[in-house]
Design a protein around this motif. Structure first.
Motif, PDB file in Angstrom:
ATOM      1  N   TYR A 144       0.926  -1.189   0.109  1.00  0.00           N
ATOM      2  CA  TYR A 144      -0.004   0.038   0.037  1.00  0.00           C
ATOM      3  C   TYR A 144       0.970   1.149   0.041  1.00  0.00           C
ATOM      4  O   TYR A 144       1.657   1.226   0.808  1.00  0.00           O
ATOM      5  CB  TYR A 144      -0.902  -0.037   1.167  1.00  0.00           C
ATOM      6  CG  TYR A 144      -1.961   1.100   1.188  1.00  0.00           C
ATOM      7  CD1 TYR A 144      -2.918   0.767   0.689  1.00  0.00           C
ATOM      8  CD2 TYR A 144      -1.406   2.380   1.570  1.00  0.00           C
ATOM      9  CE1 TYR A 144      -4.293   2.059   0.803  1.00  0.00           C
ATOM     10  CE2 TYR A 144      -2.451   3.570   1.738  1.00  0.00           C
ATOM     11  CZ  TYR A 144      -3.616   3.196   1.362  1.00  0.00           C
ATOM     12  OH  TYR A 144      -4.662   4.116   1.175  1.00  0.00           O
ATOM     13  N   CYS A 162       0.813   5.510  -0.104  1.00  0.00           N
ATOM     14  CA  CYS A 162      -0.087   6.489   0.063  1.00  0.00           C
ATOM     15  C   CYS A 162      -0.022   7.533  -1.341  1.00  0.00           C
ATOM     16  O   CYS A 162       0.781   7.988  -1.762  1.00  0.00           O
ATOM     17  CB  CYS A 162       0.299   7.459   1.156  1.00  0.00           C
ATOM     18  SG  CYS A 162      -0.221   6.452   2.677  1.00  0.00           S
ATOM     19  N   ASN A 204      -4.133   5.045  -2.734  1.00  0.00           N
ATOM     20  CA  ASN A 204      -5.426   5.729  -2.562  1.00  0.00           C
ATOM     21  C   ASN A 204      -5.244   7.172  -3.235  1.00  0.00           C
ATOM     22  O   ASN A 204      -4.111   7.707  -3.649  1.00  0.00           O
ATOM     23  CB  ASN A 204      -5.677   6.065  -1.144  1.00  0.00           C
ATOM     24  CG  ASN A 204      -4.697   6.940  -0.286  1.00  0.00           C
ATOM     25  OD1 ASN A 204      -3.676   6.611  -0.582  1.00  0.00           O
ATOM     26  ND2 ASN A 204      -4.993   7.851   0.326  1.00  0.00           N
ATOM     27  N   TRP A 247      -7.887  11.663   7.166  1.00  0.00           N
ATOM     28  CA  TRP A 247      -6.997  11.211   6.278  1.00  0.00           C
ATOM     29  C   TRP A 247      -6.460   9.762   6.793  1.00  0.00           C
ATOM     30  O   TRP A 247      -6.284   8.842   6.037  1.00  0.00           O
ATOM     31  CB  TRP A 247      -5.923  12.344   5.908  1.00  0.00           C
ATOM     32  CG  TRP A 247      -4.705  11.699   5.326  1.00  0.00           C
ATOM     33  CD1 TRP A 247      -4.779  10.986   4.388  1.00  0.00           C
ATOM     34  CD2 TRP A 247      -3.526  12.079   5.446  1.00  0.00           C
ATOM     35  NE1 TRP A 247      -3.555  10.964   3.688  1.00  0.00           N
ATOM     36  CE2 TRP A 247      -2.599  11.866   4.558  1.00  0.00           C
ATOM     37  CE3 TRP A 247      -2.661  13.172   6.334  1.00  0.00           C
ATOM     38  CZ2 TRP A 247      -1.289  12.013   4.339  1.00  0.00           C
ATOM     39  CZ3 TRP A 247      -1.437  13.401   6.248  1.00  0.00           C
ATOM     40  CH2 TRP A 247      -0.679  12.689   5.316  1.00  0.00           C
ATOM     41  N   CYS A 257      -6.903   6.072   4.991  1.00  0.00           N
ATOM     42  CA  CYS A 257      -5.805   5.046   4.505  1.00  0.00           C
ATOM     43  C   CYS A 257      -5.794   3.635   5.165  1.00  0.00           C
ATOM     44  O   CYS A 257      -5.743   2.580   4.296  1.00  0.00           O
ATOM     45  CB  CYS A 257      -4.259   5.516   4.302  1.00  0.00           C
ATOM     46  SG  CYS A 257      -4.141   6.414   3.308  1.00  0.00           S
ATOM     47  N   HIS A 268       1.122  10.595   9.745  1.00  0.00           N
ATOM     48  CA  HIS A 268       0.233   9.639   9.044  1.00  0.00           C
ATOM     49  C   HIS A 268       0.298   8.255   9.347  1.00  0.00           C
ATOM     50  O   HIS A 268      -0.405   7.554   9.541  1.00  0.00           O
ATOM     51  CB  HIS A 268       0.468  10.230   7.462  1.00  0.00           C
ATOM     52  CG  HIS A 268      -0.611   9.406   6.716  1.00  0.00           C
ATOM     53  ND1 HIS A 268      -1.999   9.235   6.994  1.00  0.00           N
ATOM     54  CD2 HIS A 268      -0.530   8.593   5.535  1.00  0.00           C
ATOM     55  CE1 HIS A 268      -2.808   8.727   6.046  1.00  0.00           C
ATOM     56  NE2 HIS A 268      -1.754   8.316   5.028  1.00  0.00           N
TER      57      HIS A 268
HETATM   58 ZN    ZN Z   1      -1.850   7.396   3.429  1.00  0.00          ZN
END
Ligand code: ZN
Length: 412
Positions: free
Chosen positions: A43, A45, A83, A225, A229, A260
């Motif tokens: 994954y 971002c 994303n 945010w 994610c 994050h």
């Molecule tokens: Zn993210």
């Protein structure tokens, strides 16, 4: 949301063995060999679509493209999700500043980003998921967090208790006051009245006057945010319950480590009882002519601008690969000129018929396996190109051309 068309990607010739990929794991702060698997879950971002695609973005997605390419070249499958934060404060602020509709701004920037990724030959994610299309998904994750007793409200806004897990802070290696300071600089509002802990983060923001909102069981509003994610990664990467962590790699720019990724990891632990990723990988920052490249300084260099001015996207790619992904580095016209020169030298070497290339291929693969050591990989190809220009002997260089294409993503 549609991602971008995939560039051609082909396997390496049979018999070529690739060592296990080693990467620096931000959490352990050490270089670790990835576990050997048939399927990797990654994954990365994505952008908030209001200033795409500057060279910092490009460097980040290029880093994960190298990982994607290497793992696929070993014969493994890579399930890759990215994303797009197509609703968030910075997008609304930019739209308001420029008197533009926020949706039009987002759509235009997402289109630009997709075009830039294609030009740079970045392999697209399997799932490219926007925040707006994930409202129900995120909302369901918040409901689960409420059941896990990790959520409280301030007015109509929902906050997550990051210290639900004792691991909080161990990804960024920051202490509480360091985290609070950075959180404050990055919109975290640690001093907000009503917070149980300054480091708790917003997961659902009730609709503000003049701003968009979506209906949910948590009222009309929009997702935070971090939970965006977390929810997208857990849904689309379909973690295997037998794995120790939910996914294999979570990645992004080094500016995402805190808050994050630290907060996504904390939410994932509350939702699953597991670590979000076994390896956290972060790409360093790109500056311009000795200064940090940033929106506030107005000195962003865009891929689309360079390409429009006639720069070969392969030269941009090569320029970004010329230094290590973990090194904060400067962009300048000299860096781009050097990459263009290097690309032309390589192309000439192939046209003139290069020397045999087995040792060069071996050196390139070994360098990439060692925490994506692109400077060493590129230097090996430079030596081959130089020797090719000094010899009359013709050899089989097709395998090297293939390695450069498949692993480095550069078309000669
Ligand atoms: Zn993210």
């Amino acid at each position: 949301m549609n991602s971008w068309p995939s560039p051609a990607f082909s396997a390496l010739k049979a018999g070529l063995t690739l060592p296990t990929l080693q990467l620096t794991n931000t959490k352990s702060n050490s270089v670790e060999a990835l576990q050997i698997k048939n399927l990797y879950r990654m994954y990365v971002c994505g952008i908030t679509p209001y200033d795409a695609t500057h060279l910092g973005h490009a460097a980040t997605y290029l880093t994960f493209d190298l990982i994607n390419r290497y793992l696929q070249a070993t014969g493994a499958k890579v399930s890759y999700v990215q994303n797009i934060t197509d609703i968030d404060d910075p997008l609304l602020e930019r739209a308001q500043r420029d008197g533009q509709d926020w949706k039009e701004l987002a759509t235009s920037q997402i289109d630009l980003f997709r075009g830039d990724m294609f030009d740079l030959r970045i392999l697209p994610p399997e799932h490219y998921i926007g925040a707006v299309e994930s409202i129900d998904l995120v909302s369901a994750s918040i409901t689960e967090l409420i059941s896990a007793n990790t959520i409280y409200t301030i007015d109509k806004d929902y906050y997550f208790r990051n210290y639900s897990s004792s691991e909080f802070g161990r990804l960024s290696h920051l202490n509480e006051s360091e985290m609070a300071e950075i959180f404050s600089q990055r919109g975290g509002n640690p001093t907000l009245a009503g917070k149980e802990n300054p480091l708790d983060c917003l997961v659902w923001m009730s609709q503000r006057p003049g701003e968009p909102g979506w209906d949910s069981v948590h009222g009309i509003g929009r997702p935070g945010w971090h939970i965006e994610c977390t929810a997208i990664a857990l849904k689309y990467l379909q973690p295997d319950s037998s794995d120790a962590s939910c996914i294999d790699i979570q990645g992004g720019g080094s500016d995402l480590i805190f808050p994050h990724h630290e907060m996504c990891a904390s939410q994932a632990r509350a939702l699953t009882g597991k670590e979000l990723a076994s390896t956290y990988v972060h790409s360093a920052m790109i500056g311009l002519d000795g200064e940090k490249m940033s929106k506030s300084k107005g000195n962003l260099v865009f891929v689309s601008t360079l390409v429009k001015s006639g720069v070969d996207p392969m030269a941009i790619r090569l320029a970004l690969l010329s230094q290590h992904y973990r090194l904060d580095r400067m962009w300048s016209s000299d860096v781009l000129d050097a990459a263009t020169l290097r690309l032309n030298t390589w192309r000439r070497a192939f046209v003139s018929g290069g020397r045999n290339c087995e040792t060069t291929i071996d050196a390139v693969i070994r360098a990439l396996s060692n925490d994506l050591d692109t400077p060493t990989a590129l230097a090996a190809i430079d030596r081959w190109a130089e020797e090719s220009s000094e010899t009359e002997v013709e050899g089989n260089d097709e395998d090297l051309r293939q390695v450069i294409d498949t692993l480095l993503g550069i078309v000669i």
